[in-house]
Design an enzyme around this catalytic site. Structure first.
Site, short mmCIF file in Angstrom:
data_model
loop_
_atom_site.label_atom_id
_atom_site.label_comp_id
_atom_site.label_asym_id
_atom_site.label_seq_id
_atom_site.Cartn_x
_atom_site.Cartn_y
_atom_site.Cartn_z
N HIS A 75 44.97 -60.21 52.06
CA HIS A 75 44.44 -61.29 51.22
C HIS A 75 43.94 -62.43 52.10
CE1 HIS A 75 46.50 -60.37 47.10
NE2 HIS A 75 45.90 -59.31 47.61
N TYR A 204 48.95 -69.24 41.57
CA TYR A 204 50.08 -70.16 41.38
C TYR A 204 49.66 -71.18 40.33
CZ TYR A 204 51.91 -68.47 45.90
OH TYR A 204 52.39 -67.69 46.93
N PRO A 296 61.38 -69.62 46.90
CA PRO A 296 60.41 -68.53 47.11
C PRO A 296 58.95 -68.96 46.98
CG PRO A 296 61.44 -68.33 44.97
CD PRO A 296 62.18 -69.42 45.68
N LYS A 300 58.30 -67.63 52.20
CA LYS A 300 58.65 -67.78 53.62
C LYS A 300 59.95 -67.07 54.01
CE LYS A 300 55.04 -70.04 54.75
NZ LYS A 300 54.00 -69.24 55.43
N TYR A 387 50.46 -71.64 54.83
CA TYR A 387 50.66 -70.43 54.02
C TYR A 387 50.52 -69.17 54.87
CZ TYR A 387 50.67 -67.56 49.77
OH TYR A 387 51.01 -66.65 48.80
C1 PHB Z 1 56.16 -61.94 45.11
O1 PHB Z 1 55.20 -61.15 45.11
O2 PHB Z 1 57.31 -61.61 44.75
C2 PHB Z 1 55.92 -63.37 45.58
C3 PHB Z 1 54.68 -63.70 46.11
C4 PHB Z 1 54.43 -65.00 46.54
C5 PHB Z 1 55.43 -65.95 46.40
C6 PHB Z 1 56.68 -65.62 45.87
C7 PHB Z 1 56.92 -64.32 45.45
O3 PHB Z 1 55.16 -67.24 46.80
#
Ligand code: PHB
Ligand code: APR
Length: 396
Positions: A75, A204, A296, A300, A387
């Site tokens: 990505h 997000y 989460p 990280k 990120y």
């Molecule tokens: C996930 O795919 O579980 C996931 C992806 C990005 C995040 C948190 C969890 O920031």
């Protein structure tokens, strides 16, 4: 009691312990992993799945990257949804080409477990009464029981890779360790489903009803989250209730594109920031969740575990070559990168979630920061470089 000699005793067969074992094995250093649970339990825990380049490189170095490169999704960006619209953070352009790999932690663990089984290196699952001894001496030991028999590992180093609730950090005298913690006033309700992702990249969402995240494991398996109350219980959330709430928190295009289906896993996770300092106590070194926890939001957790293990494996290899300096700076080098990731994870969590206690002014502050973030090249670049992952750090 059966006594066995090994060079490194690794406590915990999660990603940290398995990756450390793989890197040490490749360097010809013998390590025994002692794990309290079964392989099925370890594989059954659903965690995040966004890998930084640092993590991808370490998995390649450990010789377990083949399936990741075949099945993982690269990505170059992700989207922030707020005010009814989506805004893409073009990480690849903003960081001069850096990207992330979307590949579930479960698959990383599966690949590491398969490699360890093939290597013939020793892993003890379902170990009970694991205890650490004499790590303030040159002869540390790990004892455990298995099938009613008592065992002892005599070693040069103990790697505490047993997570937040493990025995390793708990074995350090209170006067020798300092901890820092922040508990967030909400949790994440997560659902895994065999449905196509809403979009080809992660979304997000900052919404007045609360945070939501649209992620994925592949183009046919999705992982979604909604912010929920700490009083919520997963039994209270039917699949339909989850999908309805998720749809309410998405922009109209994403809500329209959402494909729902039966949950194959559903769970609620609390959010905390936590760091223990230092990460080394004589011949005991902590790595991964045993030493730190991040919310989460920034994905990280696994990446910090991997960079700890990168530092620790090279420090142990250097020690056996007669270089004491590397292990002496292990903790300092880890913590410098850990605290930068803790800051980013705290900042991103504070930006994207609903905090009732901050009221309407707090919501206005979030809206203003999001508006600035997506309209400032400098702010977007700072977001992007955090990120994709900051570089491995030299000592301060
Ligand atoms: C996930 O795919 O579980 C996931 C992806 C990005 C995040 C948190 C969890 O920031
Ligand atoms: N003795 C032996 N093993 C133990 C003990 C113990 N007393 N206590 C816990 N363990 C095992 C757990 O069963 C688990 O398999 O240690 C392992 C720790 O694994 P993780 O908690 O996954 O921690 P880590 O390997 O550092 O990986 C960090 O995992 O939890 C996610 O979000 C986290 O992505 C991050 C990653």
């Amino acid at each position: 009691m059966t006594t066995t000699r090994t060079q490194v005793a690794i406590v915990g067969a999660g990603p940290s312990g398995l990756l450390l074992g793989a890197l040490l094995h490749k360097a010809g250093i013998d390590a025994v992993i002692v794990e309290a649970r079964s392989p099925e339990y370890v594989l059954g825990r659903i965690r995040a799945g966004v890998l930084e380049q640092v993590t991808v490189d370490l998995l390649d170095e450990a010789g377990v990257g083949t399936r990741m490169h075949q099945e993982g999704l690269v990505h170059g960006g992700f989207e922030l949804a707020f005010g009814g619209a989506r805004h893409r953070i073009d990480m690849k352009t903003l960081t001069g080409g850096k990207q992330v790999m979307v590949y579930g932690q479960t698959e990383v663990t599966r690949d590491l477990m398969a490699a360890r089984a093939t290597s013939g290196a020793r892993t003890v699952y379902d170990a009970a009464d694991v205890a650490l001894h004499d790590f303030d001496s040159d002869h540390p030991r790990v004892t455990y029981s298995k099938d009613g028999a008592s065992h002892e590992l005599v070693c040069d180093f103990i790697a505490g890779c047993d997570g937040y609730h493990g025995v390793s950090r708990a074995s350090v005298p209170a006067v020798a360790i300092r901890t820092y913690e922040k508990i967030y006033p909400f949790g994440w309700l997560g659902v895994l489903s065999d449905t196509p992702p809403v979009s080809h990249e992660l979304i997000y969402s900052n919404h007045e009803r609360g945070f939501a995240l649209c992620s994925m494991r592949s183009m046919t398996r999705s992982r979604h989250y909604v912010q929920c109350s700490l009083d919520d219980h997963v039994e209270q959330w039917s699949d339909d209730a989850f999908w309805d709430e998720l749809r309410r928190r998405l922009d109209p295009e994403a809500a329209e594109a959402l494909v729902t289906g039966p949950s194959i896993e559903k769970s609620i996770a609390p959010l905390r920031s936590f760091v223990a300092e230092p990460m080394r106590f004589g011949r005991l070194c902590l790595a991964g969740d045993a030493a730190h926890i991040v919310p989460p939001t920034g994905a990280k957790g696994l990446n910090l575990a991997a960079s700890d293990v990168g530092y620790l494996s090279s420090s142990i290899i250097d020690w056996y070559r007669g270089d004491q300096h590397s292990i002496d700076t292990y903790s300092e080098r880890c913590l410098r990168r850990v605290w930068r990731a803790e800051r980013f994870s705290w900042w991103f969590t504070s930006l994207m979630h609903k905090f009732p206690e901050t009221g309407e002014f707090g919501q206005k502050m979030q809206a203003a920061e999001l508006d600035y973030l997506v309209n400032s090249n400098a702010a977007s670049t700072a977001m992007a470089e955090n990120y994709v992952g900051l570089p491995m750090m030299a000592a301060g």
